[in-house]
Structure formats: C-alpha cells, structure tokens
Design an enzyme around this catalytic site. Structure first.
Site: not given
Length: 357
Positions: A102, A325, A328
């Site tokens: 990702s 998170d 990312h």
C-alpha cells in the site's frame, strides 16, 4: 565500524557499482531538509476525485494544515519543478508500473493526482484488470499501473496452509514488457497474528513456521534481484526500487516521550538527520542492489521520509478515530516528493527508452 558507517559504505558501493545518479550537478537530491513554502501543496485532495479515502486527510477532517506546506530542499541544489505535460510527453506510448504494497499505492495515487491536476482537461480512464489497476492518459497513450504485491515473492495455498516461498516469483510475468518498473517491499514483512497473510515460510527445501523477518526479507530480495538480472533488458526497461518507507509509531525515535506516536504531530523533524538512525531493512536492500548485474536505481527516500513525523493520516485515515495510521501518508504530502525525485531521475539524459521532444 558502526551500523550507520556500514550503511554509508554499502550505499557508496551501490552508487559506484551501478552508477546510480541521485544528483543533479553533483548534488545528492536525497540529502537535505524540509522547509516551509507557502506555494505548497502541489494540489488539494478536492482536485483529485479518485483519491483513496485512506489518504484523504483533508476530507477526513485533519484540523492542522502546516503538514501541507513543507517542501523538500536538497542541500546545495533544487529539485526540478514538476511539469506534468513534460512527464507525459517523455512517457508517450509507454507504461510505468508500481509493484508493491500500500506504500506503492500511496505513490501511484500521488503521481496520478499530480498529473491530473497539472492537466485537468486530459482525458483519462481507470480500470482494474485482475490484480492490476491501470490509469491511462488516453491522448498520450501513457499507462500508469499499480500491481499489489506486498512481498514480491509468492504466497501459495497448499494442504498445510498458506506458504510464503522465498525463492519463487510467479508474478514476474505481469512485470514483463513494462517500460518503467518501481518496486517496493518491507511494510508487510513485520506483520504478525491476524495481519500475517501466510502460515509457513519455505526457504529452499526447508519449511518453517517463522524465521527472522529481516533475514527472510533479504532472501526474498535476492530472489527478486535474480528475476531482474534474468529478465530485464536495460535498453528497454528502467528499474527503480522505492526504498524503505518508515513509520512513526515510536516517538522515542525522534527524541520525544515513550508511548507517543505520530498523533498530533504537525511539523517535521528539524534539520537533515533523524535521531532514530537507519531502518535495518535499508542495509539489506542496499546489499542486494549492490550485488546485482543489472542496474536498479534506488529512490533513497528513507531519511527524508523519516523526518516527516507529521505526514501520516494518524486518526484521519480510512478508519477515522477508530484507527491510528502512522505508516501511510496523507495526500497531498510526502509521496509527492517521492514522485518529484522520480521525475528528476526520469529526466536524466541516460534514458534510452523514453521519448522526448
């Protein structure tokens, strides 16, 4: 010799052996610091209708805005200003593929946003073909692709369960014929428990339940390197490795209190040095690239990204306030700089495969 010195020596050898030019006019584009710039960001997420919700920190309600206004400034030189029309013209009729997890998706989304905002009237299409997402700028015949492949090597379902095979790459057929390949792998190698997508690791004739993850990673990268050496023609395909994108889950790494994370961080680490030092996977990756026969150019983005403790979605990602998170990156944000560095590399004169006017 210390750990950081060893990394420096390996990187020097990598650059020496493969002639990887990460610089313009002798300046290393990957060494520098983040500076505040009112002309940033390069776009806003509202200008990019296809952006993934997980990366859209603005829309998800992130209240602070300073993270949007930082520009990477190399020491002693400047990064080439992004020109979307020039980028697409150079790649006319060609294909570029991000292969990885990702974090590759993060960079692919960034690049498609940067190009769409630069050329908003240019017709485009987005389709998914199997495991590959394809963003096509029709009038240029340019395909920007993302192939999700977190380990690069195979995971095969067998009678005893899901087996991560460190010496097998079946997905390589998908990579053949692509003009520019940008690989990435590391993030998923550290997952355990329910997030771990395999039950066993196979290394040659030996199958085990687990092993040192860094050792497994280096073995897998050697398998990937062999695939590149055996299958890539440098006259037709340019190969990059994204480098190791860092997380910010432990504030001790940037000199703050234990137990703190990226949450509520609003500004980068000052200066050009990251207090937490190198990511161990960097050394493994540099060793592998340095031993290859074919040229692979390392987008050495780890340190510049380590400095951006403020750049993650934190609670303003896909999970909202239910998740955190720190791996990312918000878009617009740090991956835009990765793509500026990629653009600088693609502009170098030593490119035999790209069109230019």
């Amino acid at each position: 010799m210390g750990w950081s010195s060893s990394i420096s020596v390996v990187l020097f050898l990598t650059l020496l052996i493969h002639g990887i030019r990460s610089a313009e006019n002798g300046c290393n584009l990957f060494e520098g610091s983040w500076v505040y710039d009112d002309s940033y960001p390069l776009y806003h997420s509202s200008m990019c209708p296809f952006i993934e919700p997980a990366f859209d920190c603005e829309k998800n309600g992130r209240p602070d805005k300073f993270y949007l206004n930082y520009r990477w400034q190399p020491t002693g030189c400047n990064i080439t200003r992004f020109n979307g029309e020039d980028f697409l013209t150079r790649l006319r009729g060609k294909s570029l593929m991000f292969v990885g997890d990702s974090l590759s998706l993060n960079q692919w989304q960034s690049l498609t946003c940067m190009l769409h905002v630069a050329l908003p009237s240019a017709p485009y299409s987005i389709v998914r073909n199997g495991g590959v997402s394809i963003f096509t700028f029709k009038s240029y015949g340019v395909k920007l692709m993302f192939s999700r492949n977190a380990f690069l090597v195979d995971i095969v379902r067998e009678k005893n369960g899901r087996v991560l095979k460190l010496d097998s790459i079946g997905a390589g057929e998908t990579w053949k014929g692509v003009d520019v390949l940008i690989f990435d792998s590391w993030h998923w190698w550290l997952h355990t428990g329910r997030k771990q997508p395999w039950d066993f690791i196979q290394d040659g004739n030996q199958t085990v339940r687990d092993m040192d993850r860094l050792v497994a990673y280096e073995k897998a990268m050697k398998t990937w390197a062999k695939w590149v050496d055996d299958n890539v023609n440098p006259a037709e395909t340019r190969v990059f490795f994204q480098g190791v994108s860092p997380d910010h889950e432990n504030a001790e790494n940037w000199g703050e209190h234990a137990g703190e994370t990226c949450l509520r961080e609003s500004r980068p680490v000052l200066g050009s040095k990251y207090p937490g030092g190198a990511v161990p996977a960097e050394l493994s990756l540099q060793k592998v690239i340095g031993s290859m026969k074919k040229t692979v150019e390392l987008l050495d983005l780890t340190t510049l990204s380590q400095l951006r403790k403020d750049g993650h979605p934190s609670i303003y990602g896909n999970g909202g306030h239910r998740g955190l998170d720190c791996s990312h990156w918000c878009l617009p944000g740090v991956p835009d700089t990765w793509n500026l560095l990629l653009y600088s590399a693609l502009m170098q004169k030593s490119l035999p495969i790209l069109h230019s006017n």
